[in-house]
Enzyme design. Structure first.
Site, PDB file in Angstrom:
ATOM      1  N   ILE A  73      10.847   0.148   1.184  1.00  9.74           N
ATOM      2  CA  ILE A  73       9.593   0.792   1.601  1.00  9.74           C
ATOM      3  C   ILE A  73       9.888   2.274   1.826  1.00  9.74           C
ATOM      4  O   ILE A  73      10.903   2.626   2.442  1.00  9.74           O
ATOM      5  CB  ILE A  73       8.954   0.119   2.847  1.00  9.74           C
ATOM      6  CG1 ILE A  73       7.619   0.772   3.196  1.00  9.74           C
ATOM      7  CG2 ILE A  73       9.862   0.120   4.032  1.00  9.74           C
ATOM      8  CD1 ILE A  73       6.719  -0.085   4.092  1.00  9.74           C
ATOM      9  N   ALA A  74       9.063   3.118   1.279  1.00 11.43           N
ATOM     10  CA  ALA A  74       9.277   4.565   1.439  1.00 11.43           C
ATOM     11  C   ALA A  74       7.982   5.321   1.206  1.00 11.43           C
ATOM     12  O   ALA A  74       7.133   4.900   0.423  1.00 11.43           O
ATOM     13  CB  ALA A  74      10.343   5.062   0.464  1.00 11.43           C
ATOM     14  N   GLU A 107      16.111  -5.759   6.002  1.00 10.51           N
ATOM     15  CA  GLU A 107      17.323  -5.147   6.546  1.00 10.51           C
ATOM     16  C   GLU A 107      17.098  -3.646   6.646  1.00 10.51           C
ATOM     17  O   GLU A 107      16.451  -3.063   5.783  1.00 10.51           O
ATOM     18  CB  GLU A 107      18.531  -5.371   5.614  1.00 10.51           C
ATOM     19  CG  GLU A 107      19.184  -6.711   5.761  1.00 10.51           C
ATOM     20  CD  GLU A 107      18.794  -7.665   4.654  1.00 10.51           C
ATOM     21  OE1 GLU A 107      18.254  -7.183   3.638  1.00 10.51           O
ATOM     22  OE2 GLU A 107      19.000  -8.880   4.815  1.00 10.51           O
ATOM     23  N   ASN A 112      19.474   4.350  10.735  1.00 15.80           N
ATOM     24  CA  ASN A 112      18.230   4.935  10.208  1.00 15.80           C
ATOM     25  C   ASN A 112      17.166   4.914  11.326  1.00 15.80           C
ATOM     26  O   ASN A 112      16.318   4.035  11.394  1.00 15.80           O
ATOM     27  CB  ASN A 112      17.756   4.154   8.973  1.00 15.80           C
ATOM     28  CG  ASN A 112      16.583   4.821   8.279  1.00 15.80           C
ATOM     29  OD1 ASN A 112      15.932   5.698   8.846  1.00 15.80           O
ATOM     30  ND2 ASN A 112      16.306   4.409   7.046  1.00 15.80           N
ATOM     31  N   TYR A 119       9.551   0.430  12.163  1.00 11.62           N
ATOM     32  CA  TYR A 119       9.454  -1.038  12.218  1.00 11.62           C
ATOM     33  C   TYR A 119       9.134  -1.520  13.633  1.00 11.62           C
ATOM     34  O   TYR A 119       8.395  -2.479  13.811  1.00 11.62           O
ATOM     35  CB  TYR A 119      10.742  -1.681  11.711  1.00 11.62           C
ATOM     36  CG  TYR A 119      10.997  -1.445  10.252  1.00 11.62           C
ATOM     37  CD1 TYR A 119      10.009  -1.711   9.301  1.00 11.62           C
ATOM     38  CD2 TYR A 119      12.211  -0.941   9.788  1.00 11.62           C
ATOM     39  CE1 TYR A 119      10.224  -1.480   7.954  1.00 11.62           C
ATOM     40  CE2 TYR A 119      12.436  -0.706   8.442  1.00 11.62           C
ATOM     41  CZ  TYR A 119      11.436  -0.984   7.538  1.00 11.62           C
ATOM     42  OH  TYR A 119      11.651  -0.747   6.201  1.00 11.62           O
TER      43      TYR A 119
HETATM   44  C1  COA Z   1      10.014   4.702   7.314  1.00 15.79           C
HETATM   45  C2  COA Z   1       8.819   5.348   6.571  1.00 15.79           C
HETATM   46  C3  COA Z   1       8.434   4.467   5.379  1.00 15.79           C
HETATM   47  C4  COA Z   1       7.633   5.444   7.555  1.00 15.79           C
HETATM   48  O1  COA Z   1       6.494   5.922   6.819  1.00 15.79           O
HETATM   49  P1  COA Z   1       5.471   6.962   7.475  1.00 15.79           P
HETATM   50  O2  COA Z   1       4.290   7.048   6.585  1.00 15.79           O
HETATM   51  O3  COA Z   1       6.157   8.226   7.804  1.00 15.79           O
HETATM   52  O4  COA Z   1       5.115   6.206   8.851  1.00 15.79           O
HETATM   53  P2  COA Z   1       3.717   6.227   9.626  1.00 15.79           P
HETATM   54  O5  COA Z   1       3.148   7.612   9.605  1.00 15.79           O
HETATM   55  O6  COA Z   1       2.845   5.133   9.132  1.00 15.79           O
HETATM   56  O7  COA Z   1       4.233   5.908  11.109  1.00 15.79           O
HETATM   57  C5  COA Z   1       3.823   4.763  11.862  1.00 15.79           C
HETATM   58  C6  COA Z   1       4.558   4.803  13.197  1.00 15.79           C
HETATM   59  O8  COA Z   1       5.985   4.605  12.982  1.00 15.79           O
HETATM   60  C7  COA Z   1       6.727   5.398  13.928  1.00 15.79           C
HETATM   61  N1  COA Z   1       7.459   6.445  13.215  1.00 15.79           N
HETATM   62  C8  COA Z   1       7.391   6.734  11.894  1.00 15.79           C
HETATM   63  N2  COA Z   1       8.235   7.741  11.580  1.00 15.79           N
HETATM   64  C9  COA Z   1       8.852   8.095  12.732  1.00 15.79           C
HETATM   65  C10 COA Z   1       9.817   9.073  13.054  1.00 15.79           C
HETATM   66  N3  COA Z   1      10.330   9.910  12.133  1.00 15.79           N
HETATM   67  N4  COA Z   1      10.249   9.167  14.349  1.00 15.79           N
HETATM   68  C11 COA Z   1       9.738   8.337  15.303  1.00 15.79           C
HETATM   69  N5  COA Z   1       8.798   7.382  15.056  1.00 15.79           N
HETATM   70  C12 COA Z   1       8.361   7.269  13.779  1.00 15.79           C
HETATM   71  C13 COA Z   1       5.685   6.015  14.859  1.00 15.79           C
HETATM   72  O9  COA Z   1       5.450   5.119  15.927  1.00 15.79           O
HETATM   73  C14 COA Z   1       4.469   6.105  13.950  1.00 15.79           C
HETATM   74  O10 COA Z   1       3.238   6.161  14.632  1.00 15.79           O
HETATM   75  P3  COA Z   1       2.709   7.607  15.188  1.00 15.79           P
HETATM   76  O11 COA Z   1       2.860   8.601  14.063  1.00 15.79           O
HETATM   77  O12 COA Z   1       1.277   7.323  15.545  1.00 15.79           O
HETATM   78  O13 COA Z   1       3.578   7.955  16.360  1.00 15.79           O
HETATM   79  C15 COA Z   1       9.176   6.787   6.121  1.00 15.79           C
HETATM   80  O14 COA Z   1       9.666   7.506   7.218  1.00 15.79           O
HETATM   81  C16 COA Z   1      10.182   6.859   4.985  1.00 15.79           C
HETATM   82  O15 COA Z   1       9.842   6.790   3.816  1.00 15.79           O
HETATM   83  N6  COA Z   1      11.493   7.026   5.331  1.00 15.79           N
HETATM   84  C17 COA Z   1      12.539   7.159   4.306  1.00 15.79           C
HETATM   85  C18 COA Z   1      12.794   5.849   3.603  1.00 15.79           C
HETATM   86  C19 COA Z   1      13.281   4.765   4.549  1.00 15.79           C
HETATM   87  O16 COA Z   1      14.105   4.995   5.419  1.00 15.79           O
HETATM   88  N7  COA Z   1      12.758   3.542   4.347  1.00 15.79           N
HETATM   89  C20 COA Z   1      13.124   2.384   5.129  1.00 15.79           C
HETATM   90  C21 COA Z   1      14.282   1.718   4.520  1.00 15.79           C
HETATM   91  S1  COA Z   1      14.668   0.209   5.389  1.00 15.79           S
END
Ligand code: COA
Length: 151
Positions: A73-74, A107, A112, A119
């Protein structure tokens, strides 16, 4: 932004490989992505921006009996922290409910922090650890969320 969730297929191969490079430094090879996008028991959902047709986020999962295993997921770095990850996940939950799944597993790299916070916000609980799980030798936490009658 006008967004749409779509089922990804082999025509999205280049965009998936590119998003993987940008977000997880190439977790999977091109060959692995090809397989992921072709195999019928894999679920690959993407968020597309309608005007530009750009792929802003994607997730991939496998159905294993009554469990959905999220494998990827990204969200594109420019669009992170705008709720797209949550949106993608809620669509996956809808899909998994239609498949009568009871649990979602995944996982995540132990270090991270961004993904772990994501999550946690979705209600996942840590249920185990896999030592030396990733190519670089780092450990994985195993996370689980019950989906039955829950959003
Ligand atoms: C993990 C990932 C998919 C989250 O997607 P996103 O669109 O940024 O997340 P959202 O905006 O929907 O966030 C939902 C909630 O998650 C939490 N959250 C997301 N990113 C966060 C961060 N960098 N720090 C702290 N909390 C975070 C918060 O609670 C957030 O809610 P809020 O913004 O109202 O506080 C994104 O950060 C990503 O692509 N990361 C790189 C790839 C990766 O690590 N994937 C997972 C592999 S297991």
């Amino acid at each position: 932004m006008n967004l749409r969730i779509i089922q990804l297929g082999i025509t999205h191969l280049n965009e998936c490989v590119d998003l993987d490079q940008k977000t997880l430094n190439g977790l999977w090879s091109r060959f692995q992505w090809e397989r992921e996008l072709i195999e019928p028991n894999r679920i690959c959902l993407g968020i597309i921006e309608l005007e530009t047709k750009k792929l802003l986020g994607l997730c991939s999962a496998w159905l294993v009996i009554d469990e959905l295993q999220i494998t990827f997921i990204a969200v594109h770095p420019t669009y992170q922290r705008r709720g797209l990850g949550k949106f993608l996940f809620s669509e996956l939950i809808k899909y998994s409910k239609s498949l009568q799944t009871n649990h979602i597993n995944l996982e995540v790299k132990k270090n991270n922090e961004q993904a772990k916070a994501f999550y946690k916000s979705l209600g996942f609980k840590t249920v185990g650890l896999r030592s030396n799980f990733y190519k670089d030798g780092s450990d994985a936490l195993i996370l689980n969320k019950e989906t039955l009658n829950k959003s």
